[in-house]
Scaffold this active site. Structure first.
Site, PDB file in Angstrom:
ATOM      1  N   ASP A 118       0.855  -1.190   0.000  1.00  0.00           N
ATOM      2  CA  ASP A 118       0.000   0.000   0.000  1.00  0.00           C
ATOM      3  C   ASP A 118       0.890   1.238   0.000  1.00  0.00           C
ATOM      4  O   ASP A 118       1.742   1.400   0.883  1.00  0.00           O
ATOM      5  CB  ASP A 118      -0.899  -0.003   1.238  1.00  0.00           C
ATOM      6  CG  ASP A 118      -2.020   1.020   1.152  1.00  0.00           C
ATOM      7  OD1 ASP A 118      -2.321   1.489   0.039  1.00  0.00           O
ATOM      8  OD2 ASP A 118      -2.613   1.347   2.195  1.00  0.00           O
TER       9      ASP A 118
ATOM     10  N   HIS B 238      -4.030  14.100   0.513  1.00  0.00           N
ATOM     11  CA  HIS B 238      -4.301  13.248   1.679  1.00  0.00           C
ATOM     12  C   HIS B 238      -3.146  13.310   2.682  1.00  0.00           C
ATOM     13  O   HIS B 238      -3.368  13.497   3.891  1.00  0.00           O
ATOM     14  CB  HIS B 238      -4.527  11.807   1.240  1.00  0.00           C
ATOM     15  CG  HIS B 238      -4.646  10.856   2.385  1.00  0.00           C
ATOM     16  ND1 HIS B 238      -5.728  10.854   3.250  1.00  0.00           N
ATOM     17  CD2 HIS B 238      -3.805   9.866   2.831  1.00  0.00           C
ATOM     18  CE1 HIS B 238      -5.560   9.911   4.167  1.00  0.00           C
ATOM     19  NE2 HIS B 238      -4.405   9.308   3.936  1.00  0.00           N
TER      20      HIS B 238
ATOM     21  N   GLU C  95     -10.980   3.944   3.357  1.00  0.00           N
ATOM     22  CA  GLU C  95      -9.973   4.631   2.560  1.00  0.00           C
ATOM     23  C   GLU C  95     -10.289   4.381   1.096  1.00  0.00           C
ATOM     24  O   GLU C  95     -10.264   3.232   0.634  1.00  0.00           O
ATOM     25  CB  GLU C  95      -8.556   4.157   2.893  1.00  0.00           C
ATOM     26  CG  GLU C  95      -8.059   4.707   4.218  1.00  0.00           C
ATOM     27  CD  GLU C  95      -6.575   4.455   4.459  1.00  0.00           C
ATOM     28  OE1 GLU C  95      -6.031   5.058   5.393  1.00  0.00           O
ATOM     29  OE2 GLU C  95      -5.976   3.659   3.700  1.00  0.00           O
TER      30      GLU C  95
ATOM     31  N   GLU D  61      -9.362   4.018  -2.379  1.00  0.00           N
ATOM     32  CA  GLU D  61      -8.111   3.740  -3.084  1.00  0.00           C
ATOM     33  C   GLU D  61      -8.397   3.043  -4.413  1.00  0.00           C
ATOM     34  O   GLU D  61      -9.507   2.580  -4.665  1.00  0.00           O
ATOM     35  CB  GLU D  61      -7.185   2.843  -2.242  1.00  0.00           C
ATOM     36  CG  GLU D  61      -6.822   3.420  -0.891  1.00  0.00           C
ATOM     37  CD  GLU D  61      -5.619   2.750  -0.256  1.00  0.00           C
ATOM     38  OE1 GLU D  61      -4.783   2.173  -1.004  1.00  0.00           O
ATOM     39  OE2 GLU D  61      -5.499   2.784   0.984  1.00  0.00           O
TER      40      GLU D  61
ATOM     41  N   ASP E 122      -9.475   0.263   1.671  1.00  0.00           N
ATOM     42  CA  ASP E 122      -8.519  -0.241   2.658  1.00  0.00           C
ATOM     43  C   ASP E 122      -9.005   0.196   4.047  1.00  0.00           C
ATOM     44  O   ASP E 122      -8.584   1.220   4.572  1.00  0.00           O
ATOM     45  CB  ASP E 122      -7.125   0.300   2.366  1.00  0.00           C
ATOM     46  CG  ASP E 122      -6.046  -0.455   3.121  1.00  0.00           C
ATOM     47  OD1 ASP E 122      -6.288  -1.615   3.492  1.00  0.00           O
ATOM     48  OD2 ASP E 122      -4.967   0.115   3.331  1.00  0.00           O
TER      49      ASP E 122
ATOM     50  N   ARG F   2      -8.682   3.801  13.088  1.00  0.00           N
ATOM     51  CA  ARG F   2      -7.792   4.939  13.325  1.00  0.00           C
ATOM     52  C   ARG F   2      -7.253   4.977  14.757  1.00  0.00           C
ATOM     53  O   ARG F   2      -6.097   5.371  14.970  1.00  0.00           O
ATOM     54  CB  ARG F   2      -8.523   6.243  13.022  1.00  0.00           C
ATOM     55  CG  ARG F   2      -9.007   6.373  11.587  1.00  0.00           C
ATOM     56  CD  ARG F   2      -7.865   6.370  10.594  1.00  0.00           C
ATOM     57  NE  ARG F   2      -8.345   6.582   9.229  1.00  0.00           N
ATOM     58  CZ  ARG F   2      -7.582   6.506   8.158  1.00  0.00           C
ATOM     59  NH1 ARG F   2      -6.297   6.204   8.276  1.00  0.00           N
ATOM     60  NH2 ARG F   2      -8.079   6.704   6.954  1.00  0.00           N
TER      61      ARG F   2
ATOM     62  N   GLN G 151      -4.619   2.296  15.054  1.00  0.00           N
ATOM     63  CA  GLN G 151      -3.470   2.710  14.252  1.00  0.00           C
ATOM     64  C   GLN G 151      -2.663   3.807  14.942  1.00  0.00           C
ATOM     65  O   GLN G 151      -1.426   3.784  14.938  1.00  0.00           O
ATOM     66  CB  GLN G 151      -3.952   3.184  12.881  1.00  0.00           C
ATOM     67  CG  GLN G 151      -2.853   3.598  11.917  1.00  0.00           C
ATOM     68  CD  GLN G 151      -3.393   4.056  10.572  1.00  0.00           C
ATOM     69  OE1 GLN G 151      -4.577   3.910  10.281  1.00  0.00           O
ATOM     70  NE2 GLN G 151      -2.533   4.633   9.749  1.00  0.00           N
TER      71      GLN G 151
ATOM     72  N   LYS H 260      -4.836  -1.891  10.222  1.00  0.00           N
ATOM     73  CA  LYS H 260      -5.074  -1.984   8.784  1.00  0.00           C
ATOM     74  C   LYS H 260      -5.271  -3.407   8.268  1.00  0.00           C
ATOM     75  O   LYS H 260      -5.908  -3.605   7.240  1.00  0.00           O
ATOM     76  CB  LYS H 260      -3.870  -1.373   8.034  1.00  0.00           C
ATOM     77  CG  LYS H 260      -3.563   0.060   8.397  1.00  0.00           C
ATOM     78  CD  LYS H 260      -4.521   1.027   7.761  1.00  0.00           C
ATOM     79  CE  LYS H 260      -4.229   1.184   6.295  1.00  0.00           C
ATOM     80  NZ  LYS H 260      -5.056   2.232   5.673  1.00  0.00           N
TER      81      LYS H 260
ATOM     82  N   THR I 240      -9.199  -5.684   3.573  1.00  0.00           N
ATOM     83  CA  THR I 240      -9.035  -4.770   2.437  1.00  0.00           C
ATOM     84  C   THR I 240      -9.913  -5.297   1.314  1.00  0.00           C
ATOM     85  O   THR I 240      -9.719  -6.426   0.855  1.00  0.00           O
ATOM     86  CB  THR I 240      -7.566  -4.728   1.974  1.00  0.00           C
ATOM     87  OG1 THR I 240      -6.734  -4.287   3.053  1.00  0.00           O
ATOM     88  CG2 THR I 240      -7.394  -3.793   0.790  1.00  0.00           C
TER      89      THR I 240
ATOM     90  N   GLU J 285     -10.553  12.529   7.250  1.00  0.00           N
ATOM     91  CA  GLU J 285     -10.467  13.869   6.675  1.00  0.00           C
ATOM     92  C   GLU J 285     -11.832  14.543   6.607  1.00  0.00           C
ATOM     93  O   GLU J 285     -11.961  15.734   6.907  1.00  0.00           O
ATOM     94  CB  GLU J 285      -9.869  13.789   5.272  1.00  0.00           C
ATOM     95  CG  GLU J 285      -8.435  13.305   5.226  1.00  0.00           C
ATOM     96  CD  GLU J 285      -8.027  12.916   3.817  1.00  0.00           C
ATOM     97  OE1 GLU J 285      -7.508  13.792   3.085  1.00  0.00           O
ATOM     98  OE2 GLU J 285      -8.238  11.748   3.437  1.00  0.00           O
TER      99      GLU J 285
END
Length: 448
Positions: free
Chosen positions: A156, A163, A229, A231, A263, A267, A270, A283, A287, A394
């Site tokens: 990844d 971002h 996420e 992606e 993904d 948070r 993490q 994570k 996925t 975000e």
């Protein structure tokens, strides 16, 4: 006589493949005898590859999507009699795409030419053979989709400047938003291939260590900051030998095609674990990717100039040819009490700073060997405007504001029962090259 007839048929197919490869002669091949509804992701110009099965035929096999149909390549493998695939027809009788991916660039181009020829409105080989056609086509509605390849390794990247800047501002302040290496190389980390799953597979809310109060010891429990996420990712086709890098001039010959990706991220887990070695349990619990792999040749008409890179990268990362793509991307969330999904993000793959060619060249410059079926992801795709932010981290700005879903529903992070769907497509003149759906629903954490 039969042998002579077969030779003439082979010559005719080769002539048509050549004809299709000449742009000025393409006009008669722009339509297929398979009906494609307006707005379909799976136009004649797309022809993505996937792996599917059906209830009455549970063996997994390789197919190509067009309209609402799947063309079963195991049924028509004998028709691929070009200079490369004529010796390797068995790759279309496999339960995964890896063998076909591993044949390389010339084989992929040859396969696409044959598929476009066989599906063309004025080509009778498949169109008028009632028996073959009845066996070769399957309704997508009756198919179960599977992972398209055996994924040996998953990497990844972190290649969206918007971002990376947003996250840096949140955690380090505006003056230190980007780390010193970010503008010099495509930052990445090794993910967990075993938990890459196909669209439609539910996601269990993960548990782990968190430290919500920095003045107190960490606690164990279910994540309270489950995030998405947005992606995209590409599959490596033919790989490279250990110790022999893939030069950026040849990188496109090793990139088979692209999928959508979510993904999933915890948070709070993490944030506590990532120093000093990066993401781990926050994570690797899941996925999700879309099942259809769109070949790069279908995306080339939508290539745009690459991002201006300042400072200029080192020579092994430089390339001038456009390899950024105008792919419109959307994320929606539908809670259990909601009658319809709410779109929370509208972004575009063209916002990426580092290209896929640069990612692959950097990944292998030290001699790392990539293999057919390896998956390399873009990292979260965010644009310059708030509506284009590709994560709830975000969109809610680290939980400081709510994301309005309408009907009295709002989120900062995901709730149990939320269904997240990512879609994306390129818009051509009267057609789309799309990716289908990348979808997953949140299940509650297991009770201890």
């Amino acid at each position: 006589m039969a042998g002579v007839e077969n030779i003439w048929k082979a010559l005719a197919l080769l002539l048509l493949v050549f004809w299709r490869s000449v742009p000025e002669l393409n006009c008669c091949f722009e339509m297929s005898f398979i009906k494609v509804e307006e707005g379909s992701d799976f136009s004649y110009q797309n022809l993505p590859y996937g792996v599917f099965s059906t209830h009455d035929h549970p063996r997994r096999r390789i197919g190509v999507a067009i309209g609402d149909q799947i063309l079963d390549l195991s049924v028509i493998k004998h028709l691929f009699n070009g200079p490369v695939l004529g010796q390797h027809q068995d790759v279309f009788d496999q339960p995964k795409l890896n063998a076909f991916m591993g044949l390389g660039y010339d084989a992929w181009r040859e396969a696409r030419r044959y598929l476009q020829m066989l599906l063309a409105a004025n080509e009778s080989t498949l169109r008028d053979d009632v028996n073959l056609r009845s066996r070769a086509f399957v309704d997508q509605s009756s198919a179960v989709m599977h992972l398209p390849a055996e994924i040996g390794d998953y990497t990844d990247f972190y290649s969206s400047r918007d971002h990376a800047t947003n996250v840096g501002i949140m955690f380090r302040g505006k003056e230190n938003a980007l780390m010193p290496n970010w503008l010099r190389l495509p930052v990445g980390y090794h993910g967990r291939a075993s938990s890459v799953i196909v669209s439609g597979t539910p996601i269990r809310r993960p548990q782990g260590q968190m430290r919500p109060d920095p003045a107190k010891p960490p606690v164990f429990g279910a994540t309270k900051q489950l995030d998405i996420e947005l992606e995209m990712a590409f599959f490596v086709g033919s790989g490279n030998k250990l110790g022999e890098p893939i030069p950026i001039e040849k990188a496109h010959e090793h990139i088979f095609g692209m999928v959508l990706m979510n993904d999933w991220s915890a948070r709070d887990i993490q944030a506590w674990e990532y120093v000093p070695l990066g993401p781990f349990l926050g994570k690797n619990f899941g996925t999700t990717i879309s099942p259809w792999v769109v070949p790069m040749e279908a995306l080339l008409p939508f290539a745009e100039p690459n991002a201006v890179q300042d400072p200029e990268p080192l020579p092994y990362l430089r390339h001038r040819d456009p390899f950024t793509f105008n792919i419109k991307l959307f994320v929606s969330v539908k809670g259990e009490g909601m009658s319809k999904a709410a779109t929370i993000c509208k972004s575009n793959f063209k916002y990426m700073y580092w290209t896929m060619k640069q990612q692959l060249a950097h990944h292998t410059v030290n001699g790392c060997n990539a293999r057919p079926g390896d998956l390399l992801a873009s990292g979260t795709i965010s644009g310059p405007d708030p509506e284009s932010f590709g994560s709830m981290l975000e969109l809610s700005w680290r939980g400081s504001k709510v994301i309005d879903l309408g009907g009295g529903e709002s989120r900062t992070f995901l709730k149990d029962g939320d269904e997240v769907t990512i879609t994306g497509y390129c818009e051509g003149r009267g057609y789309r090259v799309g990716f289908g759906q990348c979808q997953g629903k949140i299940l509650p954490a297991l009770q201890q």
